[in-house]
Design an enzyme around this catalytic site. Structure first.
Site, PDB file in Angstrom:
ATOM      1  N   MET A 155       0.820  -1.219   0.000  1.00 31.40           N
ATOM      2  CA  MET A 155       0.000   0.000   0.000  1.00 31.40           C
ATOM      3  C   MET A 155       0.853   1.268   0.000  1.00 31.40           C
ATOM      4  O   MET A 155       0.638   2.172   0.812  1.00 31.40           O
ATOM      5  CB  MET A 155      -0.955  -0.033   1.202  1.00 31.40           C
ATOM      6  CG  MET A 155      -1.934  -1.176   1.150  1.00 31.40           C
ATOM      7  SD  MET A 155      -2.820  -1.269  -0.437  1.00 31.40           S
ATOM      8  CE  MET A 155      -4.027  -2.526  -0.105  1.00 31.40           C
ATOM      9  N   ARG A 156       1.826   1.313  -0.896  1.00 40.48           N
ATOM     10  CA  ARG A 156       2.672   2.491  -1.043  1.00 40.48           C
ATOM     11  C   ARG A 156       2.765   2.825  -2.526  1.00 40.48           C
ATOM     12  O   ARG A 156       2.819   1.925  -3.364  1.00 40.48           O
ATOM     13  CB  ARG A 156       4.106   2.222  -0.529  1.00 40.48           C
ATOM     14  CG  ARG A 156       4.199   1.712   0.882  1.00 40.48           C
ATOM     15  CD  ARG A 156       3.923   2.761   1.924  1.00 40.48           C
ATOM     16  NE  ARG A 156       4.802   3.913   1.806  1.00 40.48           N
ATOM     17  CZ  ARG A 156       4.554   5.096   2.362  1.00 40.48           C
ATOM     18  NH1 ARG A 156       3.460   5.286   3.055  1.00 40.48           N
ATOM     19  NH2 ARG A 156       5.401   6.090   2.203  1.00 40.48           N
ATOM     20  N   ASN A 215       1.844  -5.367 -10.356  1.00 37.85           N
ATOM     21  CA  ASN A 215       0.924  -5.157  -9.238  1.00 37.85           C
ATOM     22  C   ASN A 215      -0.360  -5.930  -9.498  1.00 37.85           C
ATOM     23  O   ASN A 215      -0.719  -6.192 -10.642  1.00 37.85           O
ATOM     24  CB  ASN A 215       0.599  -3.657  -9.128  1.00 37.85           C
ATOM     25  CG  ASN A 215      -0.301  -3.354  -7.945  1.00 37.85           C
ATOM     26  OD1 ASN A 215      -0.112  -3.877  -6.839  1.00 37.85           O
ATOM     27  ND2 ASN A 215      -1.316  -2.513  -8.164  1.00 37.85           N
ATOM     28  N   HIS A 273      -4.504  -5.687  -8.521  1.00 37.26           N
ATOM     29  CA  HIS A 273      -5.478  -4.716  -8.029  1.00 37.26           C
ATOM     30  C   HIS A 273      -6.870  -5.354  -8.054  1.00 37.26           C
ATOM     31  O   HIS A 273      -7.246  -5.984  -9.055  1.00 37.26           O
ATOM     32  CB  HIS A 273      -5.448  -3.467  -8.925  1.00 37.26           C
ATOM     33  CG  HIS A 273      -6.386  -2.406  -8.464  1.00 37.26           C
ATOM     34  ND1 HIS A 273      -6.111  -1.581  -7.394  1.00 37.26           N
ATOM     35  CD2 HIS A 273      -7.624  -2.053  -8.905  1.00 37.26           C
ATOM     36  CE1 HIS A 273      -7.122  -0.755  -7.209  1.00 37.26           C
ATOM     37  NE2 HIS A 273      -8.056  -1.021  -8.106  1.00 37.26           N
TER      38      HIS A 273
END
Ligand code: GAR
Length: 222
Positions: A95-96, A112, A114
């Protein structure tokens, strides 16, 4: 397959780490031409760190609260990844936001997952946003990371139906089931060198196009 050919992965996670677990399990079954060499978390309490330790994977906790700026934090992460000679950075509930220097250090080598069908619902709390919007289908997306938030080239997506009585948690759980399938698959395609990005289209050599379609609520013809 020899150890030499395996893609050197780092998984970056802030939370429970079920996606990390799905990758660990797939490696354990010999189904991924990849080694998880390192798990990094910015959160000392992340379940992902426990899962890695339990499996004997090297971990690093780099707590962003101990750094003055995003750039300083990212520099520490970059140095740790480079020291471990990481070839692919796998964000799994990390979460960065990734800074420009981080992207430059690993060009097209950061992916990533999502929990929505991008470009719908980028950002945070996206299962609740899909419910609030009244969407009938949702899903998950694996993509390369670029300099936007959840905007990079899409590698693979999976679709799930939204049920009328879904809560944020029940929808998230249904989406996670699919995340655990498509993320290891995307990593394997990269390990096999089958992926090429042309403009923002991701071409997957030999990737079979799904014949399945989904209507929700289902139509009488289905
Ligand atoms: C997953 O649903 C992942 O898609 C999401 O966080 C969850 C992590 O679960 N990622 C994001 O929302 C990134 N913006 P996990 O820790 O059990 O793998």
């Amino acid at each position: 397959m020899s150890e030499k050919q395996k893609l050197r992965l780092a998984v970056l996670a802030s939370g429970g780490g079920t996606n990390l677990q799905s990758i660990i399990d797939r490696c354990g079954q010999g189904l991924l031409d990849a080694d998880i060499c390192l798990v990094i978390s910015n959160n000392p309490g992340a379940g992902a760190l426990e899962r890695a330790t339990r499996t004997g994977i090297k971990t690093a906790c780099i707590n962003h609260r101990e750094f003055d700026s995003r750039e300083d934090f990212d520099q520490a992460v970059i140095a740790t990844l480079q020291e471990a000679k990481i070839e692919l950075v796998v964000l799994a509930g990390f979460m960065r936001i990734i800074s420009a220097p981080f992207l430059r250090a690993f060009p097209q080598k950061i992916i990533n997952i999502h929990p929505s069908l991008l470009p719908s619902f980028p950002g945070l709390h996206v299962q609740q946003k899909a419910l609030d919007y009244g969407a009938k289908i949702s899903g998950c997306t694996v993509h390369f990371v670029d300099d936007g938030v959840d905007t990079g080239p899409i590698i693979v997506q999976a679709v799930v139906p939204i049920h009328p009585d879904d809560s944020e948690e029940s929808l998230a759980a249904r989406i996670l089931e699919q995340e655990h399938k498509i993320y290891p698959q995307a990593i394997q395609w990269i390990a096999e060198g089958r992926i090429k990005v042309v403009n923002r289209q991701v071409k997957i050599a030999g990737g079979e196009i799904s014949a399945a379609t989904l209507t929700n609520p289902s139509s009488p013809d289905e």
